[in-house]
Design a protein around this motif. Structure first.
Motif, PDB file in Angstrom:
ATOM      1  N   SER A 138       1.130  -1.322   0.054  1.00  0.00           N
ATOM      2  CA  SER A 138      -0.166   0.005  -0.091  1.00  0.00           C
ATOM      3  C   SER A 138       0.803   1.461  -0.035  1.00  0.00           C
ATOM      4  N   LEU A 139       2.460   1.470   0.662  1.00  0.00           N
ATOM      5  CA  LEU A 139       2.874   2.290   0.760  1.00  0.00           C
ATOM      6  C   LEU A 139       3.335   2.463  -0.801  1.00  0.00           C
ATOM      7  N   PHE A 185      -3.184   5.708   5.928  1.00  0.00           N
ATOM      8  CA  PHE A 185      -2.788   7.308   6.297  1.00  0.00           C
ATOM      9  C   PHE A 185      -2.419   7.106   4.649  1.00  0.00           C
ATOM     10  N   VAL A 186      -2.066   5.987   3.975  1.00  0.00           N
ATOM     11  CA  VAL A 186      -1.612   6.061   2.263  1.00  0.00           C
ATOM     12  C   VAL A 186      -3.126   5.446   1.652  1.00  0.00           C
ATOM     13  N   THR A 187      -4.216   4.858   2.357  1.00  0.00           N
ATOM     14  CA  THR A 187      -5.492   4.034   1.687  1.00  0.00           C
ATOM     15  C   THR A 187      -5.952   5.096   1.762  1.00  0.00           C
ATOM     16  N   ARG A 188      -5.938   6.318   2.251  1.00  0.00           N
ATOM     17  CA  ARG A 188      -7.399   7.269   2.314  1.00  0.00           C
ATOM     18  C   ARG A 188      -6.829   8.622   1.750  1.00  0.00           C
ATOM     19  N   PRO A 189      -7.537   9.344   0.579  1.00  0.00           N
ATOM     20  CA  PRO A 189      -7.845  10.384  -0.051  1.00  0.00           C
ATOM     21  C   PRO A 189      -6.871  10.942   0.187  1.00  0.00           C
ATOM     22  N   CYS A 190      -5.779  10.672  -0.486  1.00  0.00           N
ATOM     23  CA  CYS A 190      -4.501  12.078  -0.718  1.00  0.00           C
ATOM     24  C   CYS A 190      -4.890  13.602  -0.034  1.00  0.00           C
ATOM     25  N   PRO A 191      -4.516  13.973   1.167  1.00  0.00           N
ATOM     26  CA  PRO A 191      -4.678  15.160   1.399  1.00  0.00           C
ATOM     27  C   PRO A 191      -5.166  16.742   0.993  1.00  0.00           C
ATOM     28  N   GLY A 192      -5.387  16.970   1.006  1.00  0.00           N
ATOM     29  CA  GLY A 192      -6.267  18.292   0.402  1.00  0.00           C
ATOM     30  C   GLY A 192      -6.219  18.476  -0.740  1.00  0.00           C
ATOM     31  N   ARG A 272      -0.030  18.539   1.890  1.00  0.00           N
ATOM     32  CA  ARG A 272       0.419  17.806   3.194  1.00  0.00           C
ATOM     33  C   ARG A 272       1.048  16.915   3.825  1.00  0.00           C
ATOM     34  N   ILE A 273       1.910  16.467   3.830  1.00  0.00           N
ATOM     35  CA  ILE A 273       1.997  14.683   3.693  1.00  0.00           C
ATOM     36  C   ILE A 273       3.070  14.320   5.257  1.00  0.00           C
ATOM     37  N   ASP A 274       2.924  15.542   6.100  1.00  0.00           N
ATOM     38  CA  ASP A 274       4.311  15.572   6.606  1.00  0.00           C
ATOM     39  C   ASP A 274       4.155  14.596   8.035  1.00  0.00           C
ATOM     40  N   GLY A 275       2.220  14.343   7.909  1.00  0.00           N
ATOM     41  CA  GLY A 275       1.838  13.062   9.179  1.00  0.00           C
ATOM     42  C   GLY A 275       3.271  11.733   8.455  1.00  0.00           C
ATOM     43  N   TYR A 276       2.646  11.871   7.000  1.00  0.00           N
ATOM     44  CA  TYR A 276       3.425  10.476   6.699  1.00  0.00           C
ATOM     45  C   TYR A 276       5.214  10.000   7.289  1.00  0.00           C
TER      46      TYR A 276
END
Length: 317
Positions: A138-139, A185-192, A272-276
Motif C-alpha cells: 500500500s505504501l 494514511f496511504v489508503t485514504r484520499p490524498c490530504p487536501g 501536506r504529508i508531514d504525517g507520513y
C-alpha cells in the motif's frame, strides 16, 4: 528381536522405534516405509532396515518438514545431498515468515494491553488493517501515484527504497501502531487534494525531466540532514542551492530570484504529508533512540528555507 523369518510385525517395529502402531501404519500407508512382505494372515512384515528409515522419518518430522518433503528425502537415500539441503532451506524460509508473524501478533496484543480502554476500538481497527507479518504494497502504491508519471523505473525504485520503511523484524508496540497508521494514511484520499495525489511542481513543463529532479533532491536531502541533526533552523546555503538547482535543471530553467519565488509558491501549494514522514521515523526508530532525518523532514526544512529566502529577496527588491 525379529520373528523366525527375520522380519518384524508392525507391533514389533513400533516397539523397537519407541512409537505407536498407528504411526508406523500412517507412514507405511503413504509409501515412506515399504513393507518387506506379508504374513500368511496378511499382516505387514518389515525388515530390520525399516527401523533406521523410521527413525530418520521421525527425526525429519520432528523438524516439522512436510510429509511430501520427507518422502523425497528418504527416497533420495542421501541425507548429505541437495534434496535435504533444499528442503531445509525452504523450511527455514517458511519459519522466518511464521516467526515474524508471531512477533507482530505479539506486538499487537501488547499494544492492546497497553492502550486505554477508550482507545482500544481505534487500535483494533488500525491493527486489523495490517497483515501479519505486514507488507509494504500500500505504501509503494501511494508513492507511485505521487511520483511523476514519466519517472524512469530505476529512479522510482531508488526513491521507494528511501521512502518506504521496511517493517521491523521484532517490532515494539509503538512501531506496530506507527506502521498501521501509515497504512491507514496511504489508503485514504490524498490530504487536501481532489485529483491525483501528485505535487503541482511535477506538471511544471512538458520538458520536465523527473530523473534529474530526484537525483538532485537526494543530494539536497543529504546536505540538509546535517543541520537538521544539529537542530539548526532553515536557512540559505549549500543544501538550499542544491535543492533549487535540482528543480531548475529538471525544468531546463535558470536559477533566478523569479524562479525561486515561483518554485516556493508551487511547493507551498503541494498536498501536506508531514504525517507520513513522522510515522516513518517512528517505524524506523527503535524505542529510546533518536530518529534520523527523513526525506520528508529534509524536504520541509528546505521548503521553509526557500520561502524565507524568497521573502528576503522580495523585501530587498
Amino acid at each position: 528381536m525379529s520373528s523366525h523369518d527375520g522380519l518384524w510385525s508392525i507391533g514389533e517395529l513400533a516397539e523397537w522405534a519407541g512409537t505407536t502402531v498407528k504411526t508406523v501404519r500412517f507412514y507405511s500407508d503413504r509409501g515412506l516405509l515399504p513393507e518387506a512382505g506379508r504374513s500368511s494372515g496378511g499382516h505387514r512384515r518389515y525388515g530390520t532396515a525399516a527401523l533406521d528409515r523410521l527413525r530418520l522419518i521421525r527425526s525429519l518430522r520432528a523438524l516439522d518438514l512436510p510429509v511430501s518433503e520427507v518422502h523425497r528425502i528418504v527416497e533420495d537415500e542421501d541425507t548429505s545431498g541437495p534434496v535435504l539441503e533444499a528442503a531445509v532451506a525452504d523450511r527455514l524460509s517458511e519459519l522466518g515468515t511464521e516467526i515474524s508473524a508471531l512477533r507482530w501478533r505479539e506486538a499487537g496484543l501488547k499494544l492492546l494491553a497497553e492502550s486505554a480502554p477508550q482507545e482500544r476500538a481505534e487500535v483494533l481497527q488500525l491493527v486489523g488493517g495490517v497483515t501479519s507479518p505486514p507488507n509494504t504494497d500500500s505504501l509503494a502504491r501511494f508513492w507511485r501515484a505521487w511520483l511523476p508519471l514519466r519517472m524512469p523505473a530505476g529512479a522510482v525504485s531508488a526513491f521507494l527504497a528511501a521512502a518506504v520503511p521496511q517493517p521491523p523484524a521484532e517490532p515494539a508496540p509503538g512501531q506496530l501502531l506507527a506502521f498501521a497508521r501509515l497504512h491507514s494514511f496511504v489508503t485514504r484520499p490524498c490530504p487536501g487534494d481532489t485529483g491525483p495525489c501528485q505535487p503541482a511542481a511535477h506538471q511544471f513543463s512538458p520538458d520536465f525531466r523527473p530523473e534529474v529532479l530526484y537525483d538532485g533532491l537526494a543530494e539536497a536531502y543529504e546536505l540538509a540532514a546535517a543541520p537538521l541533526r544539529r537542530g539548526r533552523p532553515p536557512r540559505a546555503g549549500e543544501a538550499l542551492d542544491c535543492f533549487v538547482t535540482a528543480y531548475a535543471a529538471s525544468y531546463g530553467a535558470p536559477d533566478t530570484p523569479g524562479f525561486r519565488r515561483l518554485l516556493a509558491a508551487q511547493l507551498a501549494a503541494d498536498p501536506r504529508i508531514d504525517g507520513y514522514w513522522e510515522l516513518v521515523a517512528q517505524v524506523n526508530t527503535p524505542q529510546g533512540a533518536r530518529p534520523d532525518p527523513t526525506p520528508g523532514t529534509a524536504h520541509d526544512w528546505l521548503v521553509s528555507a526557500l520561502s524565507a529566502d524568497s521573502m528576503a529577496d522580495a523585501a530587498a527588491s
